[in-house]
Design a protein around this motif. Structure first.
Motif, PDB file in Angstrom:
ATOM      1  N   THR A  51       0.839  -1.197   0.000  1.00 56.52           N
ATOM      2  CA  THR A  51       0.000   0.000   0.000  1.00 56.52           C
ATOM      3  C   THR A  51       0.870   1.242   0.000  1.00 56.52           C
ATOM      4  OG1 THR A  51      -1.805   1.173   1.145  1.00 56.52           O
ATOM      5  CG2 THR A  51      -0.196   0.022   2.520  1.00 56.52           C
ATOM      6  N   SER A  62       0.629   5.665   0.226  1.00 53.50           N
ATOM      7  CA  SER A  62      -0.171   6.856   0.472  1.00 53.50           C
ATOM      8  C   SER A  62       0.101   7.863  -0.626  1.00 53.50           C
ATOM      9  CB  SER A  62       0.189   7.476   1.833  1.00 53.50           C
ATOM     10  OG  SER A  62      -0.341   8.792   1.924  1.00 53.50           O
ATOM     11  N   ASP A  94      -4.478   4.434  -1.995  1.00 55.34           N
ATOM     12  CA  ASP A  94      -5.646   5.193  -1.555  1.00 55.34           C
ATOM     13  C   ASP A  94      -5.492   6.642  -2.012  1.00 55.34           C
ATOM     14  OD1 ASP A  94      -8.059   5.666  -0.361  1.00 55.34           O
ATOM     15  OD2 ASP A  94      -7.286   5.733   1.688  1.00 55.34           O
TER      16      ASP A  94
END
Length: 423
Positions: free
Chosen positions: A69, A71, A103
């Protein structure tokens, strides 16, 4: 330290996932791909708190692949390349690609998005992006063309009630309390279809009560949020509530309040392009013809912010905010187009009068196309009276001037030309 309730209640599999039946219900497209064990890169577009991050985690878990993941707020091009190298090194032959979840992908710059293209195209990673903004405007076309787009919806009332009951029944900490959902109208209204916000409100109410017995009523919800208005949106800084307050302060001609809400948006980490777009919309919708320069300044602020970024971008945004808030207000153009759209929906495709049609061929000219059309520039003051609407609509008025100095000049000009029949 205990995790927040919203995190404790995060579903681990599709059967526990609430909502988005059009994507993950029985026989739906995304569920079918997950159950088949093969997925392509995709982007999830929807409001906050509808399960975008959760769905990405479930995909990686059920496919049993590594989950990376990033940011979009804190990662640069180098971070993207580092993750891609890790994914490439950790992948075994014939395995599914690792999942790379980004995200708020709308906050990625063009160069950051460009750095993803090769890895996505070669299948080094399966990209899952999440965004609250329209990907058509925020994701570069080459990347968008390599991804499926799935639209997520705000949770319906039934789903939110199910989530509340599940939290009360299943969460280890809440089970220790005697919780009764006596009234739910307020908690549903304040959550706005956002599951995270809903659970944060519930957690706030429970933690605020010193009694083991907790009765959830509309009055308790309102009182709890009045005492602690930020607590129920720990991650989002009340994104949509604050942007609403920002625009309404501009519309209400209060530059002090508008600057305050602008500061809240900036401190909350809001995307500058999101703020700038709302200023452009406000300039058109709320100031309009009362001060046409407002739209020019809002557009200039948008361009400036895109060129200089943070933190200096706050200055043109503040300049535009104060100018819009201090400007006279008119929504005559906004009202006019809304009236026009409503008439179009009611009356359908009325034929264009023959004299307003072009006649590029002899056949069209023979049929009367463009016949009797009067070319305005051939007449004094570049104006001549003729009919521009279909016969059945010829007497309607869609634009009604609101008499501020700038707009009044337009009104007087039109009134003089048409003898009081327009504006």
């Amino acid at each position: 330290m205990s995790q927040p309730l919203a995190e404790r209640m995060r579903p681990k599999c599709l059967d526990d996932y609430i909502g988005q039946e059009h994507l993950v219900g029985k026989g739906a497209v995304l569920r079918n791909m997950i159950e088949a064990g093969r997925i392509t890169s995709f982007i999830l577009w929807g409001p906050p708190g509808v399960g975008k991050t959760t769905l990405a985690q479930i995909v990686a878990s059920q496919l049993k692949v590594p989950f990376f993941t990033l940011s979009a707020v804190t990662s640069g091009v180098r971070d993207v390349r580092d993750v891609i190298e890790k994914a490439k090194a950790g992948r075994f032959f014939n395995e599914n690609s690792p999942v790379l979840f980004i995200d708020e992908i709308h906050r990625f710059s063009k160069s950051q998005q460009d750095s993803l293209l090769g890895a996505v195209e070669k299948g080094i990673v399966t990209l899952i992006g999440a965004t609250t903004e329209n990907p058509s405007f925020e994701v570069i076309r080459p990347l968008l063309s390599r991804c499926q787009l799935y639209v997520l919806k705000s949770l319906e009332e039934d789903g939110l009630i199910e989530l509340l009951n599940r939290a009360i029944s299943n969460d280890a900490e809440l089970k220790e309390r005697d919780i009764e959902l006596k009234e739910t109208a307020a908690i549903l209204r304040y959550s706005g279809g956002d599951a995270r916000k809903l659970l944060n409100i519930l957690e706030l109410i429970v933690e605020s009560s010193s009694d083991n017995k907790v009765v959830v009523t509309d009055e308790i919800v309102k009182k709890s949020l009045l005492q602690n208005p930020l607590a129920y949106d720990k991650d989002g800084e009340m994104h949509y509530d604050i942007i609403s307050a920002f625009i309404k302060s501009i519309r209400g001609s209060d530059p002090d309040a508008a600057l305050y809400w602008l500061a809240r948006l900036i401190e909350g980490g809001e995307d500058p392009s999101f703020i700038a777009r709302r200023l452009v919309i406000s300039a058109s919708e709320d100031i309009g013809l009362a001060n046409p320069n407002a739209l020019l300044l809002a557009n200039a602020a948008f361009d400036a912010v895109m060129k200089i970024g943070w933190p200096e971008g706050r200055i043109p945004l503040a300049e535009a905010t104060v100018y819009l808030a201090a400007s006279p207000k008119s929504n005559s153009a906004y009202n006019g187009i809304n009236k026009a759209l409503e008439i179009v929906r009611q009356t359908g495709n009325i034929p264009v009068p023959l004299h307003l049609r072009n006649a590029p061929t002899k056949l069209m000219a023979d049929l009367g196309y463009a016949a009797d059309y009067k070319y305005s520039h051939d007449y004094p003051n570049h104006f001549v009276k003729q009919q521009y609407l279909p016969d059945r609509l010829n007497d309607i008025r869609l634009w009604e001037a609101q008499h501020f100095p700038n707009e009044d000049k337009l009104y007087k000009n039109i009134n003089a030309l048409w003898g009081g029949k327009k504006g």
